[in-house]
Design a protein around this motif. Sequence first.
Motif, PDB file in Angstrom:
ATOM      1  N   GLY A 101       0.578   4.234   3.917  1.00  0.00           N
ATOM      2  CA  GLY A 101      -0.834   3.901   4.101  1.00  0.00           C
ATOM      3  C   GLY A 101      -1.352   2.703   3.347  1.00  0.00           C
ATOM      4  N   ASN A 102      -0.927   2.530   2.089  1.00  0.00           N
ATOM      5  CA  ASN A 102      -1.510   1.455   1.279  1.00  0.00           C
ATOM      6  C   ASN A 102      -0.525   0.349   0.935  1.00  0.00           C
ATOM      7  N   VAL A 103       0.632   0.338   1.604  1.00  0.00           N
ATOM      8  CA  VAL A 103       1.652  -0.638   1.236  1.00  0.00           C
ATOM      9  C   VAL A 103       1.159  -2.069   1.378  1.00  0.00           C
ATOM     10  N   TYR A 104       0.331  -2.320   2.375  1.00  0.00           N
ATOM     11  CA  TYR A 104      -0.085  -3.693   2.642  1.00  0.00           C
ATOM     12  C   TYR A 104      -1.464  -4.024   2.079  1.00  0.00           C
ATOM     13  N   SER A 105      -1.950  -3.192   1.193  1.00  0.00           N
ATOM     14  CA  SER A 105      -3.232  -3.464   0.556  1.00  0.00           C
ATOM     15  C   SER A 105      -3.123  -4.711  -0.316  1.00  0.00           C
ATOM     16  N   GLU A 106      -4.145  -5.535  -0.297  1.00  0.00           N
ATOM     17  CA  GLU A 106      -4.119  -6.757  -1.099  1.00  0.00           C
ATOM     18  C   GLU A 106      -4.353  -6.454  -2.580  1.00  0.00           C
ATOM     19  N   GLU A 107      -5.031  -5.347  -2.877  1.00  0.00           N
ATOM     20  CA  GLU A 107      -5.275  -4.976  -4.262  1.00  0.00           C
ATOM     21  C   GLU A 107      -4.067  -4.212  -4.780  1.00  0.00           C
ATOM     22  N   ASP A 108      -3.390  -4.759  -5.768  1.00  0.00           N
ATOM     23  CA  ASP A 108      -2.149  -4.161  -6.241  1.00  0.00           C
ATOM     24  C   ASP A 108      -2.245  -3.876  -7.732  1.00  0.00           C
ATOM     25  N   GLU A 109      -2.366  -2.615  -8.075  1.00  0.00           N
ATOM     26  CA  GLU A 109      -2.381  -2.205  -9.476  1.00  0.00           C
ATOM     27  C   GLU A 109      -0.947  -2.162  -9.983  1.00  0.00           C
ATOM     28  N   THR A 110      -0.732  -2.544 -11.225  1.00  0.00           N
ATOM     29  CA  THR A 110       0.594  -2.461 -11.817  1.00  0.00           C
ATOM     30  C   THR A 110       0.558  -1.548 -13.038  1.00  0.00           C
ATOM     31  N   LEU A 128       8.323  -1.841 -14.556  1.00  0.00           N
ATOM     32  CA  LEU A 128       7.091  -2.327 -13.944  1.00  0.00           C
ATOM     33  C   LEU A 128       6.947  -1.701 -12.563  1.00  0.00           C
ATOM     34  N   ILE A 129       5.791  -1.065 -12.322  1.00  0.00           N
ATOM     35  CA  ILE A 129       5.539  -0.397 -11.048  1.00  0.00           C
ATOM     36  C   ILE A 129       4.359  -1.072 -10.359  1.00  0.00           C
ATOM     37  N   HIS A 130       4.573  -1.548  -9.130  1.00  0.00           N
ATOM     38  CA  HIS A 130       3.487  -2.063  -8.297  1.00  0.00           C
ATOM     39  C   HIS A 130       3.035  -0.914  -7.399  1.00  0.00           C
ATOM     40  N   THR A 131       1.873  -0.369  -7.686  1.00  0.00           N
ATOM     41  CA  THR A 131       1.464   0.877  -7.043  1.00  0.00           C
ATOM     42  C   THR A 131       1.183   0.729  -5.550  1.00  0.00           C
ATOM     43  N   GLU A 132       0.644  -0.403  -5.122  1.00  0.00           N
ATOM     44  CA  GLU A 132       0.285  -0.586  -3.715  1.00  0.00           C
ATOM     45  C   GLU A 132       1.414  -1.175  -2.887  1.00  0.00           C
ATOM     46  N   ARG A 133       2.272  -1.954  -3.528  1.00  0.00           N
ATOM     47  CA  ARG A 133       3.375  -2.591  -2.803  1.00  0.00           C
ATOM     48  C   ARG A 133       4.628  -1.727  -2.773  1.00  0.00           C
ATOM     49  N   TYR A 134       4.586  -0.583  -3.461  1.00  0.00           N
ATOM     50  CA  TYR A 134       5.733   0.328  -3.512  1.00  0.00           C
ATOM     51  C   TYR A 134       6.975  -0.406  -4.017  1.00  0.00           C
ATOM     52  N   GLU A 135       6.785  -1.154  -5.102  1.00  0.00           N
ATOM     53  CA  GLU A 135       7.902  -1.889  -5.679  1.00  0.00           C
ATOM     54  C   GLU A 135       8.052  -1.502  -7.144  1.00  0.00           C
ATOM     55  N   VAL A 136       9.310  -1.415  -7.585  1.00  0.00           N
ATOM     56  CA  VAL A 136       9.616  -1.071  -8.972  1.00  0.00           C
ATOM     57  C   VAL A 136      10.630  -2.075  -9.503  1.00  0.00           C
ATOM     58  N   TYR A 137      10.380  -2.549 -10.719  1.00  0.00           N
ATOM     59  CA  TYR A 137      11.291  -3.501 -11.358  1.00  0.00           C
ATOM     60  C   TYR A 137      11.704  -2.979 -12.726  1.00  0.00           C
ATOM     61  N   PRO A 143      10.854   6.513  -0.460  1.00  0.00           N
ATOM     62  CA  PRO A 143       9.413   6.759  -0.593  1.00  0.00           C
ATOM     63  C   PRO A 143       9.088   7.943  -1.498  1.00  0.00           C
ATOM     64  N   LYS A 144       9.836   9.028  -1.374  1.00  0.00           N
ATOM     65  CA  LYS A 144       9.547  10.203  -2.190  1.00  0.00           C
ATOM     66  C   LYS A 144       9.889   9.965  -3.656  1.00  0.00           C
ATOM     67  N   GLU A 145      10.960   9.239  -3.923  1.00  0.00           N
ATOM     68  CA  GLU A 145      11.296   8.902  -5.306  1.00  0.00           C
ATOM     69  C   GLU A 145      10.195   8.050  -5.920  1.00  0.00           C
ATOM     70  N   PHE A 146       9.662   7.111  -5.133  1.00  0.00           N
ATOM     71  CA  PHE A 146       8.582   6.266  -5.644  1.00  0.00           C
ATOM     72  C   PHE A 146       7.344   7.098  -5.953  1.00  0.00           C
ATOM     73  N   GLU A 147       6.966   7.990  -5.045  1.00  0.00           N
ATOM     74  CA  GLU A 147       5.785   8.830  -5.272  1.00  0.00           C
ATOM     75  C   GLU A 147       5.939   9.663  -6.534  1.00  0.00           C
ATOM     76  N   LEU A 148       7.136  10.220  -6.727  1.00  0.00           N
ATOM     77  CA  LEU A 148       7.390  11.041  -7.907  1.00  0.00           C
ATOM     78  C   LEU A 148       7.293  10.200  -9.169  1.00  0.00           C
ATOM     79  N   LEU A 149       7.921   9.023  -9.162  1.00  0.00           N
ATOM     80  CA  LEU A 149       7.858   8.134 -10.323  1.00  0.00           C
ATOM     81  C   LEU A 149       6.426   7.732 -10.624  1.00  0.00           C
ATOM     82  N   LEU A 150       5.674   7.388  -9.589  1.00  0.00           N
ATOM     83  CA  LEU A 150       4.294   6.954  -9.784  1.00  0.00           C
ATOM     84  C   LEU A 150       3.444   8.069 -10.386  1.00  0.00           C
ATOM     85  N   TYR A 151       3.616   9.296  -9.891  1.00  0.00           N
ATOM     86  CA  TYR A 151       2.828  10.404 -10.431  1.00  0.00           C
ATOM     87  C   TYR A 151       3.210  10.687 -11.884  1.00  0.00           C
TER      88      TYR A 151
END
Length: 235
Positions: free
Chosen positions: A122-131, A138-147, A157-165
């Motif tokens: 849903g929010n992958v392409y949002s221009e507002e990207d919280e880190t 480093l986690i980009h919450t809206e771009r679903y990217e992790v560094y 996707p599920k691993e990302f959601e778990l990490l983010l939470y």
Amino acid sequence: MKKILAVDDEPSILTLLKFNLEKAGFEVITTEDGWEAISLIQTEKPDLVLLDLMLPSIDGMEILKKIRQEKNNVPVVMLTARGEDLDRILGLELGADDYITKPFLIREVVARVKAILRRTIGNVYSEEDETIQIGDLLIHTERYEVYLKGEPIELTPKEFELLLYLAKNRGRVLTREQLLNKVWNYDFMGDSRIVDVHISHLREKIEEDPKQPRHIRTVRGLGYKFEDRNEEQSL
């Protein structure tokens, strides 16, 4: 319009899925053949795959394995007539995002598909990207990217959601039941093993030494806590 690929060797089930998912506003592609499914995943690039475990040509586990080996993180929901824990856990360990046992209620399938797509796409392409920066992570919450140390980490996707939470609740002890409810959004048949499997996957990907994790700590008898042990030791 989000695209769903439904793979099952029972035409009646495909007809049921296609009718109800299209009614819910999705584009639906179907196939009864596992090898064709692999080809369709590559050419059609579906947003989610409903994948039957028992297929005549190549079974769902092998298809899932091939999907993940190709670094394709498309959400996959396994469909199966089996109810054994071994099959469920194997599917999750290979990277399935969810698991539905036949016979199923079609409204449950539609609800889970909507929930997974809402959370993972849903929010992958949002221009507002919280880190979120925690140590070298480093986690980009809206771009679903992790560094990690500047290098991209491939997560499902599920691993990302778990990490983010976990990261958003840094320092708090979270029970398996809390994680099931917040990340999977339902009681996964009382099976908290799904959490342990995904925690293990995350540790393999973000921890230098998964056996002595720096970030995801097990709190015996309770659950898990996300922290930065190096940061704590420097205080």
